[in-house]
Write a protein that holds these residues in place. Structure first.
Motif, PDB file in Angstrom:
ATOM      1  N   UNK A  23      39.674  46.836  -5.494  1.00 33.73           N
ATOM      2  CA  UNK A  23      38.862  46.090  -6.447  1.00 33.73           C
ATOM      3  C   UNK A  23      39.651  45.703  -7.687  1.00 33.73           C
ATOM      4  N   UNK A  24      39.351  44.543  -8.224  1.00 34.57           N
ATOM      5  CA  UNK A  24      39.980  44.048  -9.442  1.00 34.57           C
ATOM      6  C   UNK A  24      38.864  43.846 -10.457  1.00 34.57           C
ATOM      7  N   UNK A  25      38.914  44.584 -11.520  1.00 38.53           N
ATOM      8  CA  UNK A  25      37.900  44.459 -12.560  1.00 38.53           C
ATOM      9  C   UNK A  25      38.400  43.449 -13.581  1.00 38.53           C
ATOM     10  N   UNK A  26      37.583  42.465 -13.872  1.00 43.09           N
ATOM     11  CA  UNK A  26      37.945  41.454 -14.855  1.00 43.09           C
ATOM     12  C   UNK A  26      37.202  41.749 -16.154  1.00 43.09           C
ATOM     13  N   UNK A  27      37.765  41.315 -17.236  1.00 45.99           N
ATOM     14  CA  UNK A  27      37.114  41.485 -18.543  1.00 45.99           C
ATOM     15  C   UNK A  27      35.844  40.660 -18.599  1.00 45.99           C
ATOM     16  N   UNK A  28      34.799  41.168 -19.299  1.00 48.32           N
ATOM     17  CA  UNK A  28      33.573  40.382 -19.445  1.00 48.32           C
ATOM     18  C   UNK A  28      33.860  39.064 -20.153  1.00 48.32           C
ATOM     19  N   UNK A  36      30.540  42.135 -16.076  1.00 45.42           N
ATOM     20  CA  UNK A  36      31.911  42.058 -15.616  1.00 45.42           C
ATOM     21  C   UNK A  36      31.886  41.707 -14.138  1.00 45.42           C
ATOM     22  N   UNK A  37      33.024  41.341 -13.605  1.00 45.10           N
ATOM     23  CA  UNK A  37      33.101  41.031 -12.187  1.00 45.10           C
ATOM     24  C   UNK A  37      34.149  41.919 -11.546  1.00 45.10           C
ATOM     25  N   UNK A  38      33.953  42.191 -10.283  1.00 40.98           N
ATOM     26  CA  UNK A  38      34.923  42.952  -9.513  1.00 40.98           C
ATOM     27  C   UNK A  38      35.098  42.259  -8.178  1.00 40.98           C
ATOM     28  N   UNK A  39      36.322  42.133  -7.714  1.00 40.66           N
ATOM     29  CA  UNK A  39      36.571  41.534  -6.411  1.00 40.66           C
ATOM     30  C   UNK A  39      36.597  42.654  -5.387  1.00 40.66           C
ATOM     31  N   UNK A  60      31.803  40.402  -7.398  1.00 36.28           N
ATOM     32  CA  UNK A  60      30.562  41.061  -7.777  1.00 36.28           C
ATOM     33  C   UNK A  60      30.402  40.948  -9.284  1.00 36.28           C
ATOM     34  N   UNK A  61      29.236  40.519  -9.735  1.00 36.81           N
ATOM     35  CA  UNK A  61      28.922  40.492 -11.160  1.00 36.81           C
ATOM     36  C   UNK A  61      28.067  41.712 -11.450  1.00 36.81           C
TER      37      UNK A  61
END
Length: 133
Positions: A23-28, A36-39, A60-61
């Motif tokens: 998973x890759x967590x992106x900044x809000x 936030x989103x996660x791939x 994923x949001x």
């Protein structure tokens, strides 16, 4: 020699899959600081509702409570994913005039119409054969 190359390639493929599945967590985003989103590769998302969200199908949001949500790319309305896709489908149809009924729903509707027609024909045939001539 060939088996060594095969082993190296297999190991490389396994490492690549691990990287792609992690998973890759992106900044809000500034517009919605509580999300936030996660791939991820799970859950599998086959519904057409995922074509109408601002992120890719496999992203994923998360809302401020950390729950996965679906966000409309047209009006930013949000629904929790745990609720299924019926409410989302209804939202798209009523608010944005987008009908995403699946091929399965279309087949079911057609089959129900065919069954109803068969019953109607059977009644008419029964009435015609039971009437005196």
């Amino acid at each position: 020699m060939t088996s060594q190359i095969s082993d190296i390639l297999s190991q490389f493929d396994d490492e690549l899959v691990e990287v792609l599945d992690s998973p890759i967590i992106q900044r809000p985003s500034p517009e919605s600081p509580a999300t936030s989103t996660a791939t991820t590769s799970k859950p599998r998302r086959y519904s057409k509702v995922w074509l109408h969200t601002p992120v890719r199908r496999n992203e994923v949001i998360l809302n401020s409570k950390g729950k996965p949500i679906w966000r409309c790319k047209y009006c930013s309305t949000e629904y929790q994913e745990s609720g299924g896709t019926t409410a989302i489908s209804n939202h798209l149809k009523l608010r944005h005039d987008i009908d995403i009924s699946s091929a399965q729903e279309a087949r079911s509707t057609l089959m129900q119409a065919n069954i109803a027609e068969a019953f109607k024909n059977a009644r008419q045939t029964r009435l015609q054969t039971s009437l005196p001539r």
